[in-house]
Design an enzyme around this catalytic site. Structure first.
Site, PDB file in Angstrom:
ATOM      1  N   LYS A 136      49.792  49.768  -0.384  1.00  0.00           N
ATOM      2  CA  LYS A 136      51.533  49.625  -0.572  1.00  0.00           C
ATOM      3  C   LYS A 136      51.903  48.652  -1.532  1.00  0.00           C
ATOM      4  O   LYS A 136      51.268  47.542  -1.635  1.00  0.00           O
ATOM      5  CB  LYS A 136      52.013  49.311   0.909  1.00  0.00           C
ATOM      6  N   SER A 211      58.539  52.181   6.208  1.00  0.00           N
ATOM      7  CA  SER A 211      58.498  52.110   4.658  1.00  0.00           C
ATOM      8  C   SER A 211      57.238  52.144   3.934  1.00  0.00           C
ATOM      9  O   SER A 211      57.097  51.920   2.863  1.00  0.00           O
ATOM     10  CB  SER A 211      59.113  50.475   4.292  1.00  0.00           C
ATOM     11  N   VAL A 232      57.355  45.976  10.441  1.00  0.00           N
ATOM     12  CA  VAL A 232      58.240  44.928  10.923  1.00  0.00           C
ATOM     13  C   VAL A 232      59.266  45.739  12.016  1.00  0.00           C
ATOM     14  O   VAL A 232      59.958  44.912  12.641  1.00  0.00           O
ATOM     15  CB  VAL A 232      58.883  43.952  10.082  1.00  0.00           C
ATOM     16  N   GLY A 233      59.176  47.002  12.075  1.00  0.00           N
ATOM     17  CA  GLY A 233      59.847  47.859  12.676  1.00  0.00           C
ATOM     18  C   GLY A 233      59.530  49.240  13.170  1.00  0.00           C
ATOM     19  O   GLY A 233      60.360  50.063  13.752  1.00  0.00           O
ATOM     20  N   GLY A 234      58.221  49.500  12.436  1.00  0.00           N
ATOM     21  CA  GLY A 234      57.686  50.755  12.690  1.00  0.00           C
ATOM     22  C   GLY A 234      57.248  51.556  11.234  1.00  0.00           C
ATOM     23  O   GLY A 234      56.836  52.609  11.346  1.00  0.00           O
ATOM     24  N   SER A 235      56.990  50.557  10.372  1.00  0.00           N
ATOM     25  CA  SER A 235      56.862  51.062   9.098  1.00  0.00           C
ATOM     26  C   SER A 235      55.318  51.529   8.876  1.00  0.00           C
ATOM     27  O   SER A 235      55.078  52.056   7.609  1.00  0.00           O
ATOM     28  CB  SER A 235      56.979  49.963   8.112  1.00  0.00           C
TER      29      SER A 235
END
Length: 545
Positions: A136, A211, A232-235
């Site tokens: 990434k 992301s 950090v939230g589902g990435s």
């Protein structure tokens, strides 16, 4: 990381420079990568088979664990494997727009070094000898740019390799490409003004997720056997689910994060983690074990000094099922996948119990308040300094999020106390049901249309709690079966909004994935339980490329 200002150039000029640079790295391949058709179908998954040589396909369709056996025994050379993945990654870029750059020179010189080592010593250099790994874009790679999705960061140059890359390199890995990220790094979508939109290989009208959506799309097209994302939230879990691959969010402070370009590094309001995406479950396990076996805490003191543990499946394995979060009911394909897995678990003699949600709506209020304690000031400045426009989901998460505001020390302390209180309450809730792992949706539906992924709570819930979770493919959408119920009664306004997003014709054939979650620091157990369940009930229930 060195920084300078890019205000003097219009953002469009910088974006063109970014895309031209990416294209130039692909052009370095010799012989050239195959050209993709000018007009592409919605579903591009079959095209690599038509465009690439059999020798490339034979290598790139092997899972990472089989590749490593062939590399360790000399059946395949690192150069042959690297060249194959460079070519397939180049084709993937033409199909779904998933790369920020190809790394042919770096990767092939590294592969040759590994082959020379193997020739001389007749053994692999380490447990990942010759395995290509995609990165990434926000992972620092010495001498290369690290934009984190901002035009204004185009000339941020990494001074050294991120710690995780040093560990993987020592284990024998080859880094062959870098993948796209969204503006802000805070979308369940991958779109930026630098590179445009990364699309889903199953249907270009739909999102690959985010992301880490560049990783998700690339790996689904077998342009990489194993990649690194962040969550950090589902990435990690969201793009893995959208693209029908495997993705794992570890517990925080187990995997090194020094040297990445994430703006919130060093802040633990919401712990962001690095983790693997792969074509196989074994790839996730391999990644975690290799990194933790290197004892990264010896040079990154923030990490927990916890070795990778061999775990056994409990004799009376008990799995909970979270059917919904009492806020948004999942679309029909997701509910069907839950039923299928639950039924087969019961048939296999595994105890399954319903696990009711515990104040999941309050969890979102807490985590979305903690994402931007500066009121989004840093990100807003980064966008405004280049003049680039706000992407729709950037505007949604920062400007339209009622929980985003600049906090005083006292206000931040309040939300951190709320976080810890909720974590304690949820631990007691988990204790009440005594489950070893929790089966639940990864999201409220399958891959949605672009710019519509606004419900994070099936993944962000576990970020708030810092519980490890693994996304895995189960089946595919069947428009003839997966129909909306007629007697729908919304649980919330979000539930009504989510129902409007469902389109069985558009979604037909898409991957349907689920998530297995465990308690904090039970990373090994979660992966082991999924391995056991996969073998016991024959996951996935359909073939995935």
């Amino acid at each position: 990381m060195s920084r300078s200002h890019t205000k003097k150039k219009p953002w469009q000029v910088i974006a063109k420079e970014a895309q031209d640079y990416r294209d130039s790295t692909i052009a370095e391949l010799s012989p050239s990568a195959p050209r993709v058709p000018a007009k592409l179908p919605k579903n591009v998954l079959p095209l690599p088979q038509e465009l690439l040589d059999v020798s490339v396909l034979t290598i790139t369709e092997l899972p990472p664990e089989e590749l490593l056996v062939s590399l360790a025994t000399g059946k395949l050379t690192a150069v042959a494997v690297t060249d194959a993945y460079l070519r397939r990654a180049a084709v993937a870029q033409g199909l779904v727009n998933c790369l920020t750059e190809l790394l042919p020179s770096l990767a092939l010189s590294r592969a040759k070094y590994l082959d020379d080592y193997f020739q001389k010593h007749q053994k692999p250099i380490g447990p990942l000898h010759g395995l290509p790994i995609s990165l990434k874009e926000h992972l620092g790679l010495k001498g290369l740019r690290c934009t984190t999705g901002f035009v204004s960061h185009w000339d941020h140059i990494s001074k050294e390799d991120a710690h995780i890359l040093q560990v993987l390199s020592d284990a024998g890995a080859v880094f062959h490409c870098r993948t796209t990220v969204p503006q802000l790094m805070m979308h369940l979508e991958t779109d930026s003004n630098l590179y445009g939109v990364t699309v889903n290989p199953y249907n270009s009208q739909l999102t690959s997720g985010g992301s880490s959506g560049g990783e998700g799309a690339l790996i689904a097209l077998r342009g990489s056997p194993l990649g690194i994302g962040s969550d950090v939230g589902g990435s990690i879990r969201n793009p893995a689910a959208n693209c029908g691959i495997y993705g794992f969010k570890p517990t925080a402070f187990r995997i090194p994060t020094d040297g990445w370009g994430y703006m919130m590094a060093g802040a633990d309001n919401v712990e962001s983690v690095l983790g693997p995406l792969s074509t196989s479950l074994a790839g996730l396990q391999l990644f975690m074990k290799v990194i933790i076996d290197s004892q990264p805490w010896l040079t990154e003191p923030a990490l927990i000094p916890m070795p990778w543990r061999e775990v056994e499946i409990p004799k009376n394995l008990k799995i909970g099922v979270l059917w919904h979060d009492n806020v948004v009911r999942p679309h029909p394909p997701v509910s069907r996948a839950l039923r299928l897995v639950t039924e087969r678990l019961k048939t296999a003699g595994i105890e399954v119990v319903d696990f009711p949600p515990y104040l999941h709506d309050e969890a979102w209020a807490i985590i979305s308040s903690l994402y931007y304690p500066d009121g989004g000031e840093y990100d807003s400045d980064a966008i405004q300094s280049s003049g680039e426009p706000w992407r729709p989901l950037s505007k949604w998460i920062v400007k339209e999020n009622p929980c985003v505001k600049k906090m005083s020390v006292g206000e931040l302390t309040y939300w951190l106390e709320e976080r810890e209180a909720y974590r304690k309450e949820y631990a007691l809730h988990w204790n009440e049901y005594g489950v070893d792992a929790l089966l639940c949706p990864v999201g409220p539906g399958v891959a949605p249309r672009h710019n519509t992924a606004k419900y994070w709570c099936y993944t962000s819930q576990w970020n708030l709690l810092d519980y490890p979770g693994v996304a895995f493919p189960v089946c595919k959408v069947d428009e003839a079966v997966d129909k909306l119920e007629d007697d729908f009664k919304p649980m919330s306004g979000h539930d009504s909004d989510n129902r409007k997003l469902y389109d069985p014709q558009e979604f037909h054939g898409l991957p349907v994935s689920l998530q297995l979650v465990g308690r904090r620091f039970e990373d090994e157990k979660v992966l082991k339980v999924l391995e056991f369940v996969t073998k016991k009930i024959g996951l996935p229930f359909e073939n995935f490329p």
